[in-house]
Scaffold this motif. Structure first.
Motif, PDB file in Angstrom:
ATOM      1  N   VAL A 132       0.846  -1.201   0.000  1.00  0.00           N
ATOM      2  CA  VAL A 132       0.000   0.000   0.000  1.00  0.00           C
ATOM      3  C   VAL A 132       0.878   1.246   0.000  1.00  0.00           C
ATOM      4  O   VAL A 132       1.845   1.353   0.758  1.00  0.00           O
ATOM      5  N   THR A 133       0.555   2.164  -0.897  1.00  0.00           N
ATOM      6  CA  THR A 133       1.155   3.493  -0.946  1.00  0.00           C
ATOM      7  C   THR A 133       0.037   4.478  -0.693  1.00  0.00           C
ATOM      8  O   THR A 133      -0.998   4.432  -1.356  1.00  0.00           O
ATOM      9  N   SER A 134       0.232   5.363   0.282  1.00  0.00           N
ATOM     10  CA  SER A 134      -0.850   6.239   0.715  1.00  0.00           C
ATOM     11  C   SER A 134      -0.433   7.698   0.594  1.00  0.00           C
ATOM     12  O   SER A 134       0.663   8.078   1.017  1.00  0.00           O
ATOM     13  N   TYR A 135      -1.312   8.506  -0.005  1.00  0.00           N
ATOM     14  CA  TYR A 135      -1.118   9.950  -0.103  1.00  0.00           C
ATOM     15  C   TYR A 135      -2.170  10.650   0.750  1.00  0.00           C
ATOM     16  O   TYR A 135      -3.326  10.219   0.795  1.00  0.00           O
ATOM     17  N   ASP A 136      -1.768  11.746   1.393  1.00  0.00           N
ATOM     18  CA  ASP A 136      -2.747  12.565   2.096  1.00  0.00           C
ATOM     19  C   ASP A 136      -3.098  13.779   1.250  1.00  0.00           C
ATOM     20  O   ASP A 136      -2.625  13.926   0.111  1.00  0.00           O
ATOM     21  N   GLY A 137      -3.938  14.652   1.794  1.00  0.00           N
ATOM     22  CA  GLY A 137      -4.401  15.813   1.035  1.00  0.00           C
ATOM     23  C   GLY A 137      -3.307  16.790   0.681  1.00  0.00           C
ATOM     24  O   GLY A 137      -3.461  17.609  -0.239  1.00  0.00           O
ATOM     25  N   LEU A 138      -2.179  16.747   1.402  1.00  0.00           N
ATOM     26  CA  LEU A 138      -1.054  17.644   1.132  1.00  0.00           C
ATOM     27  C   LEU A 138      -0.078  17.039   0.133  1.00  0.00           C
ATOM     28  O   LEU A 138       0.906  17.687  -0.240  1.00  0.00           O
ATOM     29  N   GLY A 139      -0.342  15.807  -0.266  1.00  0.00           N
ATOM     30  CA  GLY A 139       0.556  15.145  -1.201  1.00  0.00           C
ATOM     31  C   GLY A 139       1.668  14.358  -0.549  1.00  0.00           C
ATOM     32  O   GLY A 139       2.528  13.802  -1.236  1.00  0.00           O
ATOM     33  N   ASP A 140       1.669  14.291   0.795  1.00  0.00           N
ATOM     34  CA  ASP A 140       2.690  13.502   1.483  1.00  0.00           C
ATOM     35  C   ASP A 140       2.456  12.018   1.202  1.00  0.00           C
ATOM     36  O   ASP A 140       1.320  11.535   1.186  1.00  0.00           O
ATOM     37  N   ARG A 141       3.541  11.302   1.016  1.00  0.00           N
ATOM     38  CA  ARG A 141       3.484   9.911   0.570  1.00  0.00           C
ATOM     39  C   ARG A 141       4.156   8.983   1.564  1.00  0.00           C
ATOM     40  O   ARG A 141       5.201   9.309   2.115  1.00  0.00           O
ATOM     41  N   ILE A 142       3.548   7.826   1.789  1.00  0.00           N
ATOM     42  CA  ILE A 142       4.183   6.775   2.567  1.00  0.00           C
ATOM     43  C   ILE A 142       3.897   5.450   1.894  1.00  0.00           C
ATOM     44  O   ILE A 142       2.778   5.219   1.415  1.00  0.00           O
ATOM     45  N   GLU A 143       4.910   4.596   1.817  1.00  0.00           N
ATOM     46  CA  GLU A 143       4.747   3.284   1.186  1.00  0.00           C
ATOM     47  C   GLU A 143       5.098   2.199   2.192  1.00  0.00           C
ATOM     48  O   GLU A 143       6.124   2.284   2.874  1.00  0.00           O
ATOM     49  N   LEU A 144       4.238   1.188   2.279  1.00  0.00           N
ATOM     50  CA  LEU A 144       4.463   0.067   3.180  1.00  0.00           C
ATOM     51  C   LEU A 144       4.551  -1.218   2.362  1.00  0.00           C
ATOM     52  O   LEU A 144       3.682  -1.498   1.524  1.00  0.00           O
ATOM     53  N   SER A 145       5.599  -1.973   2.618  1.00  0.00           N
ATOM     54  CA  SER A 145       5.699  -3.290   2.007  1.00  0.00           C
ATOM     55  C   SER A 145       4.710  -4.245   2.674  1.00  0.00           C
ATOM     56  O   SER A 145       4.115  -3.926   3.711  1.00  0.00           O
ATOM     57  N   ARG A 146       4.583  -5.420   2.103  1.00  0.00           N
ATOM     58  CA  ARG A 146       3.736  -6.429   2.735  1.00  0.00           C
ATOM     59  C   ARG A 146       4.241  -6.737   4.144  1.00  0.00           C
ATOM     60  O   ARG A 146       3.452  -6.850   5.093  1.00  0.00           O
ATOM     61  N   ALA A 147       5.566  -6.861   4.283  1.00  0.00           N
ATOM     62  CA  ALA A 147       6.136  -7.191   5.594  1.00  0.00           C
ATOM     63  C   ALA A 147       5.923  -6.063   6.600  1.00  0.00           C
ATOM     64  O   ALA A 147       5.633  -6.322   7.773  1.00  0.00           O
ATOM     65  N   THR A 148       6.062  -4.822   6.153  1.00  0.00           N
ATOM     66  CA  THR A 148       5.889  -3.697   7.078  1.00  0.00           C
ATOM     67  C   THR A 148       4.450  -3.589   7.540  1.00  0.00           C
ATOM     68  O   THR A 148       4.176  -3.391   8.733  1.00  0.00           O
ATOM     69  N   LEU A 149       3.514  -3.702   6.606  1.00  0.00           N
ATOM     70  CA  LEU A 149       2.108  -3.676   7.018  1.00  0.00           C
ATOM     71  C   LEU A 149       1.800  -4.862   7.916  1.00  0.00           C
ATOM     72  O   LEU A 149       1.068  -4.727   8.907  1.00  0.00           O
ATOM     73  N   ASP A 150       2.380  -6.012   7.606  1.00  0.00           N
ATOM     74  CA  ASP A 150       2.132  -7.188   8.434  1.00  0.00           C
ATOM     75  C   ASP A 150       2.676  -7.003   9.840  1.00  0.00           C
ATOM     76  O   ASP A 150       2.126  -7.557  10.805  1.00  0.00           O
ATOM     77  N   ASN A 151       3.749  -6.231   9.983  1.00  0.00           N
ATOM     78  CA  ASN A 151       4.259  -5.928  11.315  1.00  0.00           C
ATOM     79  C   ASN A 151       3.224  -5.159  12.121  1.00  0.00           C
ATOM     80  O   ASN A 151       2.995  -5.439  13.305  1.00  0.00           O
ATOM     81  N   TRP A 152       2.568  -4.183  11.486  1.00  0.00           N
ATOM     82  CA  TRP A 152       1.484  -3.450  12.152  1.00  0.00           C
ATOM     83  C   TRP A 152       0.308  -4.378  12.439  1.00  0.00           C
ATOM     84  O   TRP A 152      -0.323  -4.277  13.503  1.00  0.00           O
ATOM     85  N   VAL A 153       0.019  -5.288  11.522  1.00  0.00           N
ATOM     86  CA  VAL A 153      -1.078  -6.232  11.739  1.00  0.00           C
ATOM     87  C   VAL A 153      -0.772  -7.123  12.939  1.00  0.00           C
ATOM     88  O   VAL A 153      -1.638  -7.366  13.797  1.00  0.00           O
ATOM     89  N   SER A 154       0.462  -7.608  13.014  1.00  0.00           N
ATOM     90  CA  SER A 154       0.848  -8.478  14.127  1.00  0.00           C
ATOM     91  C   SER A 154       0.765  -7.740  15.453  1.00  0.00           C
ATOM     92  O   SER A 154       0.227  -8.251  16.441  1.00  0.00           O
ATOM     93  N   LYS A 155       1.306  -6.523  15.503  1.00  0.00           N
ATOM     94  CA  LYS A 155       1.267  -5.743  16.733  1.00  0.00           C
ATOM     95  C   LYS A 155      -0.177  -5.448  17.150  1.00  0.00           C
ATOM     96  O   LYS A 155      -0.536  -5.542  18.333  1.00  0.00           O
ATOM     97  N   THR A 156      -1.005  -5.087  16.175  1.00  0.00           N
ATOM     98  CA  THR A 156      -2.401  -4.767  16.478  1.00  0.00           C
ATOM     99  C   THR A 156      -3.147  -6.008  16.948  1.00  0.00           C
ATOM    100  O   THR A 156      -3.954  -5.956  17.887  1.00  0.00           O
ATOM    101  N   SER A 157      -2.882  -7.143  16.307  1.00  0.00           N
ATOM    102  CA  SER A 157      -3.521  -8.396  16.718  1.00  0.00           C
ATOM    103  C   SER A 157      -3.121  -8.763  18.145  1.00  0.00           C
ATOM    104  O   SER A 157      -3.963  -9.180  18.954  1.00  0.00           O
TER     105      SER A 157
END
Length: 267
Positions: free
Chosen positions: A25-50
Motif C-alpha cells: 500500500v502506498t498512501s497519499y494525504d491531502g497535502l501530497g505527502d506519501r508513505i509506502e508500506l511493504s507487505r512485511a511492514t504492514l504485516d508488522n502493524w497487523v501483528s502488533k495490532t492483533s
C-alpha cells in the motif's frame, strides 16, 4: 492464490509469505505527502495490532470491532487484524455494542457513544504519530500498539464464522474471500497491475466496497494499492503525473475528468 474456503487471514499470510518485500500500500494525504508500506511492514502493524487486541483487550474469535475509519493504511492494518484474531470488522453502527470501537480524531465521540468496552483512537497520521489530544477512556493506538510483539502466531480462524458486518449484511470469512476473488477476476487483476483507489480523505471505509472486496481482490491477486484523494480543481495534471510515477494501471473510485491512461473499473 487461495481457495474459496480460505479465510481472509490465511489469504493475507500467503501473500506476505510469497514476497514480503513487495509494496502493498502506498498512501497519499491531502497535502501530497506519501508513505509506502511493504507487505512485511504492514504485516508488522497487523501483528502488533492483533497482539494488542488479544493480550491487551482480551479479544476472542466472534467478537465485533467497530471501525469508524476512512481508507488509510492504518485502516487496512485494523481490518487485517480483525480477521487475524477471528473478529468481525463492523463498518456500520447497527446491532449491539461492539467489544472494541476504533475511530479517527473526528469520530471519537461516536466511538465513545457506541457502548464498546474499549475505545481506541488513531491519529491517521501518515507516519503513525500519536493523537494530539487523547480524551478520557480512549487508548491512543499508535502509542499503545508499539509495545506489543512483532509476531502474531497462527490463530484458529474459522472461515465459516462472521468476518464483516456492512450495509446491513453479515459476511463470513469465506464469503469475504469469495467476493475478493470474484472481483479480481472481473477486473482481470494481475501481479503487474497497480490499483489506485481514489477517495476523499473523509470517505467511509466501505469505499473499498461494502464487502471490502477491493482489499481482498488486491490480496488475492498480489496487486499493490495506491490510496489517493482526487485531484484538486486545477490539479488534474499533477494527479496524472502522480499516477504515472506510481505505475498505476487500474483506477477505482472517484473518477477525475480527462483522458486517463488507465483502465477504469467500477462496482
Amino acid at each position: 492464490m487461495g481457495a474459496m474456503s480460505d479465510s481472509p487471514a490465511r489469504l493475507w499470510r500467503a501473500l506476505v509469505s510469497a514476497d514480503p518485500t513487495r509494496p502493498f500500500v502506498t498512501s497519499y494525504d491531502g497535502l501530497g505527502d506519501r508513505i509506502e508500506l511493504s507487505r512485511a511492514t504492514l504485516d508488522n502493524w497487523v501483528s502488533k495490532t492483533s497482539n494488542m487486541l488479544v493480550d491487551g483487550f482480551g479479544t476472542q474469535p466472534g467478537d465485533r470491532i467497530s471501525l469508524a475509519l476512512p481508507p488509510h493504511w492504518q485502516s487496512l492494518a485494523w481490518v487485517l487484524s480483525c480477521w487475524s484474531v477471528g473478529a468481525a470488522a463492523v463498518l456500520s453502527g447497527e446491532g449491539s455494542a461492539p467489544e472494541v470501537a476504533v475511530a479517527g480524531p473526528d469520530r471519537l465521540t461516536e466511538a465513545l457513544d457506541s457502548g464498546a468496552e474499549e475505545v481506541v483512537g488513531t491519529s491517521l497520521d501518515p507516519l503513525g504519530l500519536p493523537l494530539r489530544e487523547v480524551p478520557p477512556m480512549v487508548t491512543d493506538y499508535t502509542v499503545e500498539v508499539r509495545g506489543h510483539g512483532d509476531h502474531f502466531p497462527a490463530y484458529p480462524v474459522d472461515a465459516a464464522e462472521p468476518a464483516l458486518e456492512s450495509a446491513g449484511r453479515t459476511l463470513t470469512g469465506a464469503e469475504v474471500v469469495a467476493a475478493g476473488l470474484a472481483l479480481a477476476k472481473a477486473w482481470d487483476l494481475g501481479e503487474r497491475d497497480r490499483l489506485a483507489v481514489v477517495t476523499a480523505p473523509d470517505a467511509p471505509l466501505d469505499s473499498f466496497g461494502a464487502d471490502l472486496a477491493v482489499v481482498t481482490a488486491a490480496i488475492a491477486s498480489g496487486v499493490p494499492l495506491v490510496l489517493t484523494p482526487p485531484p484538486a480543481e486545477d490539479g488534474l495534471q499533477r494527479f496524472l503525473d502522480r499516477m504515472g510515477a506510481e505505475a498505476v494501471t487500474v483506477l477505482y473510485g472517484t473518477e477525475p475528468a480527462g483522458d486517463l491512461p488507465f483502465r477504469r473499473v467500477t462496482r
